[in-house]
Scaffold this motif. Structure first.
Motif, PDB file in Angstrom:
ATOM      1  N   SER A   1       0.814  -1.222   0.000  1.00  0.00           N
ATOM      2  CA  SER A   1       0.000   0.000   0.000  1.00  0.00           C
ATOM      3  C   SER A   1       0.845   1.269   0.000  1.00  0.00           C
ATOM      4  CB  SER A   1      -0.954   0.020   1.201  1.00  0.00           C
ATOM      5  OG  SER A   1      -0.232   0.138   2.416  1.00  0.00           O
ATOM      6  N   ARG A   2       2.080   1.180   0.431  1.00  0.00           N
ATOM      7  CA  ARG A   2       2.944   2.362   0.479  1.00  0.00           C
ATOM      8  C   ARG A   2       3.752   2.549  -0.801  1.00  0.00           C
ATOM      9  NH1 ARG A   2       2.928   4.099   6.126  1.00  0.00           N
ATOM     10  NH2 ARG A   2       0.910   3.273   6.680  1.00  0.00           N
ATOM     11  N   ALA A   3       3.580   1.662  -1.760  1.00  0.00           N
ATOM     12  CA  ALA A   3       4.350   1.723  -3.009  1.00  0.00           C
ATOM     13  C   ALA A   3       3.658   2.653  -4.016  1.00  0.00           C
ATOM     14  CB  ALA A   3       4.518   0.326  -3.593  1.00  0.00           C
ATOM     15  N   VAL A   4       3.312   3.849  -3.560  1.00  0.00           N
ATOM     16  CA  VAL A   4       2.650   4.829  -4.413  1.00  0.00           C
ATOM     17  C   VAL A   4       3.267   6.203  -4.179  1.00  0.00           C
ATOM     18  CG1 VAL A   4       0.439   3.599  -4.491  1.00  0.00           C
ATOM     19  CG2 VAL A   4       0.831   5.263  -2.706  1.00  0.00           C
TER      20      VAL A   4
ATOM     21  N   ASN B   1      10.506  -0.454  -3.185  1.00  0.00           N
ATOM     22  CA  ASN B   1      11.131  -1.441  -2.295  1.00  0.00           C
ATOM     23  C   ASN B   1      10.222  -2.628  -2.005  1.00  0.00           C
ATOM     24  OD1 ASN B   1      13.343   0.209  -2.208  1.00  0.00           O
ATOM     25  ND2 ASN B   1      12.995   0.943  -0.143  1.00  0.00           N
ATOM     26  N   MET B   2       8.991  -2.357  -1.635  1.00  0.00           N
ATOM     27  CA  MET B   2       8.087  -3.450  -1.258  1.00  0.00           C
ATOM     28  C   MET B   2       7.778  -4.376  -2.438  1.00  0.00           C
ATOM     29  SD  MET B   2       7.618  -3.405   1.904  1.00  0.00           S
ATOM     30  CE  MET B   2       7.391  -2.458   3.379  1.00  0.00           C
TER      31      MET B   2
ATOM     32  N   CYS C   1      -5.906   1.289   4.562  1.00  0.00           N
ATOM     33  CA  CYS C   1      -5.104   1.956   5.601  1.00  0.00           C
ATOM     34  C   CYS C   1      -5.843   2.000   6.940  1.00  0.00           C
ATOM     35  CB  CYS C   1      -4.671   3.347   5.143  1.00  0.00           C
ATOM     36  SG  CYS C   1      -3.485   3.283   3.803  1.00  0.00           S
ATOM     37  N   ASN C   2      -6.615   0.972   7.202  1.00  0.00           N
ATOM     38  CA  ASN C   2      -7.397   0.852   8.426  1.00  0.00           C
ATOM     39  C   ASN C   2      -6.803  -0.300   9.236  1.00  0.00           C
ATOM     40  OD1 ASN C   2      -9.425  -0.414  10.144  1.00  0.00           O
ATOM     41  ND2 ASN C   2     -10.884   1.002   9.238  1.00  0.00           N
ATOM     42  N   PHE C   3      -6.254   0.026  10.397  1.00  0.00           N
ATOM     43  CA  PHE C   3      -5.552  -1.010  11.160  1.00  0.00           C
ATOM     44  C   PHE C   3      -6.482  -2.113  11.646  1.00  0.00           C
ATOM     45  CE2 PHE C   3      -6.885   1.446  14.783  1.00  0.00           C
ATOM     46  CZ  PHE C   3      -6.963   0.533  15.833  1.00  0.00           C
ATOM     47  N   GLN C   4      -7.787  -1.812  11.808  1.00  0.00           N
ATOM     48  CA  GLN C   4      -8.722  -2.872  12.204  1.00  0.00           C
ATOM     49  C   GLN C   4      -8.844  -3.929  11.105  1.00  0.00           C
ATOM     50  OE1 GLN C   4      -9.803   0.481  12.612  1.00  0.00           O
ATOM     51  NE2 GLN C   4     -10.436   0.664  14.740  1.00  0.00           N
ATOM     52  N   LEU C   5      -8.850  -3.482   9.837  1.00  0.00           N
ATOM     53  CA  LEU C   5      -8.881  -4.446   8.733  1.00  0.00           C
ATOM     54  C   LEU C   5      -7.586  -5.248   8.666  1.00  0.00           C
ATOM     55  CD1 LEU C   5     -10.613  -2.619   5.728  1.00  0.00           C
ATOM     56  CD2 LEU C   5     -11.406  -4.653   6.936  1.00  0.00           C
TER      57      LEU C   5
END
Length: 188
Positions: free
Chosen positions: A44-47, A58-59, A109-113
Motif C-alpha cells: 500500500s505504500r508503493a505509491v 522497495n516493497m 489503511c485501516n488497522f482494524q482491517l
C-alpha cells in the motif's frame, strides 16, 4: 501487524530489527526471506503521494525476491506462504498486472482491517490459536497502555515510548506475552 504475529506466538522478522549500518539492507532482506516460512508484504505504500514524487519500489521488489525464492528448485522453500496487502481492492492489478490471479487483501489503511485479515491468515494458514479480531484489537490497546506506562517508569517520555526502535518494541511485546498479557503495568 507485528503485534498480531507476536500474539500468534510467532517471531516477526524485519530488516529494521538490527541497526548496524555496515550490513547491506538487501543482504538482511534476502536472509529473512530464506529463513521465514510466512511472509507479509504490504504494498500500500508503493505509491507516489504527490505529483513529481518518486514511486516507492522497495516493497514490490522484496515481494518479487520472495516469490522467486518460493519458486526456486529447493523443497525447503516450496511451502512458503504469503499474505499480500494493498490499500484499495484491485489497486495493484492496475500497476502490477503480473499479480493477476493472486489473491491480494486490501485494508484501506485501516488497522482494524489489517488485524482482521492478518488474524484470519495466521489462523487458517499457520494454524495459530487466536481470539477474534475485536479481541485482538482490544489486546493491542491494552499492550500499548502497558508498554507506555512501563517506558515512562524507565525514564522515557510518553512520546519517546511510542517511538522506540523496532527491536525494543518486539522485546516489550514478548515480555508482555510472557507476563500473561497483564492489563496494566505494575512497577517492581
Amino acid at each position: 501487524m507485528i503485534f498480531c504475529v507476536i500474539r500468534a506466538e510467532l517471531t516477526p522478522r524485519l530488516a529494521s530489527e538490527r541497526l548496524e549500518a555496515g550490513e547491506s539492507r538487501l543482504e538482511k532482506i534476502l536472509q529473512l526471506i530464506e529463513d521465514c516460512r510466512y511472509s507479509i508484504h504490504d504494498l500500500s505504500r508503493a505509491v507516489a503521494k504527490k505529483k513529481g514524487e518518486a514511486l516507492r519500489m522497495n516493497m514490490p521488489f522484496e515481494l518479487g525476491l520472495d516469490m522467486g525464492r518460493r519458486r526456486a528448485p529447493d523443497p525447503e522453500t516450496n511451502d512458503k506462504l504469503f499474505l499480500i496487502f494493498e490499500d484499495k481492492p484491485y489497486e495493484l492489478k492496475r500497476c502490477l498486472s503480473d499479480l493477476n490471479g493472486v489473491d491480494v487483501e486490501f485494508h484501506r489503511c485501516n488497522f482494524q482491517l489489517v488485524i482482521k485479515k492478518l488474524r484470519n491468515f495466521l489462523r487458517v494458514e499457520a494454524g495459530c490459536n487466536l481470539p477474534g479480531a475485536s479481541a485482538l484489537e482490544g489486546e493491542y490497546y491494552t499492550f500499548q497502555a502497558w508498554m507506555t506506562e512501563k517506558k515512562i517508569y524507565e525514564g522515557h517520555t510518553e512520546v519517546e515510548a511510542t517511538e522506540l526502535p523496532t527491536q525494543e518494541r518486539l522485546d516489550e511485546m514478548q515480555a508482555w506475552m510472557q507476563l500473561g498479557r497483564p492489563s496494566e503495568f505494575v512497577a517492581p
